[in-house]
Scaffold this motif. Sequence first.
Motif, PDB file in Angstrom:
ATOM      1  N   VAL A 128       4.681   6.575  -7.436  1.00 44.02           N
ATOM      2  CA  VAL A 128       4.286   6.093  -6.121  1.00 44.02           C
ATOM      3  C   VAL A 128       3.310   4.949  -6.332  1.00 44.02           C
ATOM      4  O   VAL A 128       2.625   4.878  -7.366  1.00 44.02           O
ATOM      5  CB  VAL A 128       3.640   7.198  -5.258  1.00 44.02           C
ATOM      6  CG1 VAL A 128       4.646   8.274  -4.904  1.00 44.02           C
ATOM      7  CG2 VAL A 128       2.440   7.799  -5.970  1.00 44.02           C
ATOM      8  N   CYS A 129       3.256   4.061  -5.395  1.00 48.26           N
ATOM      9  CA  CYS A 129       2.355   2.917  -5.490  1.00 48.26           C
ATOM     10  C   CYS A 129       1.045   3.227  -4.789  1.00 48.26           C
ATOM     11  O   CYS A 129       1.025   3.831  -3.706  1.00 48.26           O
ATOM     12  CB  CYS A 129       3.003   1.673  -4.859  1.00 48.26           C
ATOM     13  SG  CYS A 129       4.429   1.064  -5.767  1.00 48.26           S
ATOM     14  N   THR A 130      -0.034   2.819  -5.410  1.00 47.21           N
ATOM     15  CA  THR A 130      -1.353   3.053  -4.811  1.00 47.21           C
ATOM     16  C   THR A 130      -1.571   2.201  -3.565  1.00 47.21           C
ATOM     17  O   THR A 130      -2.406   2.543  -2.729  1.00 47.21           O
ATOM     18  CB  THR A 130      -2.441   2.747  -5.837  1.00 47.21           C
ATOM     19  OG1 THR A 130      -2.307   1.390  -6.287  1.00 47.21           O
ATOM     20  CG2 THR A 130      -2.334   3.679  -7.034  1.00 47.21           C
ATOM     21  N   SER A 131      -0.824   1.114  -3.420  1.00 46.08           N
ATOM     22  CA  SER A 131      -0.967   0.247  -2.236  1.00 46.08           C
ATOM     23  C   SER A 131      -0.076   0.672  -1.078  1.00 46.08           C
ATOM     24  O   SER A 131      -0.052  -0.001  -0.040  1.00 46.08           O
ATOM     25  CB  SER A 131      -0.639  -1.200  -2.615  1.00 46.08           C
ATOM     26  OG  SER A 131       0.687  -1.303  -3.108  1.00 46.08           O
ATOM     27  N   ASP A 132       0.648   1.768  -1.216  1.00 51.11           N
ATOM     28  CA  ASP A 132       1.561   2.232  -0.172  1.00 51.11           C
ATOM     29  C   ASP A 132       0.752   2.751   1.028  1.00 51.11           C
ATOM     30  O   ASP A 132      -0.178   3.551   0.871  1.00 51.11           O
ATOM     31  CB  ASP A 132       2.460   3.338  -0.727  1.00 51.11           C
ATOM     32  CG  ASP A 132       3.687   3.574   0.137  1.00 51.11           C
ATOM     33  OD1 ASP A 132       3.676   3.153   1.315  1.00 51.11           O
ATOM     34  OD2 ASP A 132       4.633   4.204  -0.355  1.00 51.11           O
ATOM     35  N   VAL A 133       1.126   2.298   2.236  1.00 53.26           N
ATOM     36  CA  VAL A 133       0.472   2.752   3.475  1.00 53.26           C
ATOM     37  C   VAL A 133       1.464   3.397   4.427  1.00 53.26           C
ATOM     38  O   VAL A 133       1.094   3.740   5.556  1.00 53.26           O
ATOM     39  CB  VAL A 133      -0.232   1.573   4.172  1.00 53.26           C
ATOM     40  CG1 VAL A 133      -1.365   1.044   3.332  1.00 53.26           C
ATOM     41  CG2 VAL A 133       0.767   0.474   4.520  1.00 53.26           C
TER      42      VAL A 133
END
Length: 849
Positions: free
Chosen positions: A263-268
């Motif tokens: 998963v990406c840490t910048s995912d919102v």
Amino acid sequence: MPRSVSMSLANMHIQCYFGVCLFLLGTLNLCLCHLTPRVSFPIGSPGRSIVLFSNTDIGNTTTLLLSDDEKSLFVGARDAVLLLDVSQPGVMEMKSKLDWSPSSTDLDDCSMKGKKKVDCHNFIRVLRFLNNTHVYACGTHAFSPFCTYIDVERLSISGKVHEGRGRCPYDPYQRNTAIVVDGELYTGTVADYRGNRPVISRYLSQAPHTDLKLDDTLGWLEDPTFVSSTILPSKEKVYFFFSEVGREYDFIDKLIVSRVAQVCTSDVGGQRTLQRRWTTFAKAQLLCHHENELPYNVIQDVIALPPEDGTSEDEMLFYGIFTSQWSVNSGRSAVCRFLLKDIKAVFSGNYKVLNRDTLRWSTRLQEKTATPGQASCGLHSASDNTLRFVKDNFLADQSVQPVGRVLSLVSPDHRYTNIAAQRIQTKSGRNYTVLFLLTESGFLHKVVLSDKGPHIVEEVQVFRNPQPVKNVVLSVTKGVVFVGSSEGVAQVPVFNCSFYWSCAECVLARDPFCGWDHSSRACIHVSNGSHNIVQDVERGNAKDFCRVPALTPKSRSNQQRPPAVSCPPGEHVYVLLNEVVKLQCPEASHLAVRHWERPNSRLSPDLYLLQDDGSLYFLATPLTLGHYICVSVENGYQQTLAVYSVTQRTSTTPQAVVPLHKKSQATTMQTALTTVALTSQGIQPEVVKTTVKIAGSGDTEPELATNEEVLRVTTTVLDEHSRQDSKNLSSFRQPRLTQADSHDGELQSLANSRTYYRELVAVTVMLVMSLCVLLMGALYTLRPHCYRRAGPQVCPGQDSDVHGSQERDPLSQPTVSVMKPSNQVQDKSLAGSNSTPRGSNGHLPNTPI
């Protein structure tokens, strides 16, 4: 296509499938190699220093967290959080303790739910640093998880305790993983009481981020077991490692596969589709297998090893422990390594398509509108069509293969549970990877990966009983490994160079941490020595590097020996004539072969008995007195382990010297060796005495017994002893010798009866079978004569009253003949009758006329 042709093709496919499986199984057995630890250190051994912290009031110290300065160790235990001081080497003391126990009401509610009272405590399962001042902790809390903030300095709860659902498991035996990135918690666990809702979530999000989780209705996870998680150095992606049911394989039984998800840490999350849900979730299969071998499909633990200095981030390695769900690989473990660039390549490729109606996967190519695993992680502003594509295409089409498509390590004898890895540079500038593997039996294996294959330098027992949940934390700067278990926390140094006392031992160990310093004549750490340090990790060629043979001290691991002490040239052993002598030989390593030598003499098997532990038995005679040398051979290098000088001592009691014939002397020696062999096996003294009598029995002048005779008698008694000591004793066994049977003749008779007991049973069975065959043949022969009789006859075995209405003539009755020997043929058969039998003279049998 005709039905018969299709059935034939199906049968051919089935036969080919089973043929391939048998081939794979056969190849797998050929590829397995038994890795034997060179040196073993049982718990409490003085040859290996271990610091153990334990407390009778504290249990399940399994969650470990090492501070950044590596001076403090936080331990999550049962109903408590501990702070241990590990700033000094060899010291591990508790500085403070935080009690966090459920209330009595919580415990009663947990018991009412049907849970065991021992499982209703608060087991700390999440322990992570949020910042420099606080630690985030979560516990099971009587199957109702709670989380809180803990102040590092005071070790006290800071803030309000809040619900921990989705952050910590309910069951203390269920595995989970958690990691903190920039103050945000990324977890992989279950979010319900029954454990049926697995989730990968983000909590404690800071603006503009929001808390995210997986959609339970999309089937993104299939009964997973989380083992580990890590963050990339660039802090853009978080990787989760777990095993789950592989729905893409259509098998009868559930097939377990190992996964890596990102998963990406910048995912919102999405704006309309996938709101507050992951839009960058993707997973791929991890394959730990070698060509033509069955794969190891269940992942147990993973550790990330940073790349070497000067290399790119893509060279990061992941070392994982894998086991198998199939019984053919039961008890075996394998270690595989994966490159980060290979994982990125798989996530950047094609994805499988999930049919929501049939819940089946397909690999058909279609127009790719988005890639969940793309490097940019910019799907938060994607369209609804793109996000719908991501919902159905999150499983990578290709699998991540191990480096070189080979296994780094295969252990058919040990089942590993946890792993730690470190890269060490030798004096020559070569980098080696050292793995620390924890077994289910409580041993820590130190494994070095070299070009010639892996080898286990040593194994150290860190705790006695197997534990369901453990943790391993490696401190590179301190040079220790922390192992958490239910018995306590152990601190094991990663190297033990002072244990090796000679150049040969130091080189043969093939330990990249250690090298032999010729100037100080000691085995030291490579970072502390000069340029003339000698080590050979690849070959362990002590024959070339250590030209002067050194005598290894006699005591190997029973005592701690200072480096300055030198071994004496030999040990004197004073014995009496006709006394059984035992010489012990220390074990240099499990890989060495030991043997005994005598100067200018040969050790005859007729006079000497060599045990498996390396000890030597013989009878003290003028021929056996002298010097004995125990020699060890390992990797082509020969070294002396012990030197003895066996000398006759004067007895305080005068003894009569009886001259022995050469044959008598050899017989006496063989008798003594037989006694030693039986006594070492725990045989009763009475049985030993009987065996010695049998081995030494003969005429007045004893004859020389051969090795085969002594071996036969000894083996017979040992075999009978093992049979009588078994639990399932048969009622047909011979009685055990007791003290009451002390007479020599009775003892010898019992021993001889045991020797021919099997033959007696076999002859008896054959005799009974022969009599049965003869009886059946006689009956078959008499049958035709009965039918040819004109008058009323009575056949053997029939009732004589069949024609009872007819008048009988006494002369027509068959005579009763006397039984003849078995080698003679009778003229007439016996006739049975219900009337009184009479003889040939008409009178009753056995009565005078």
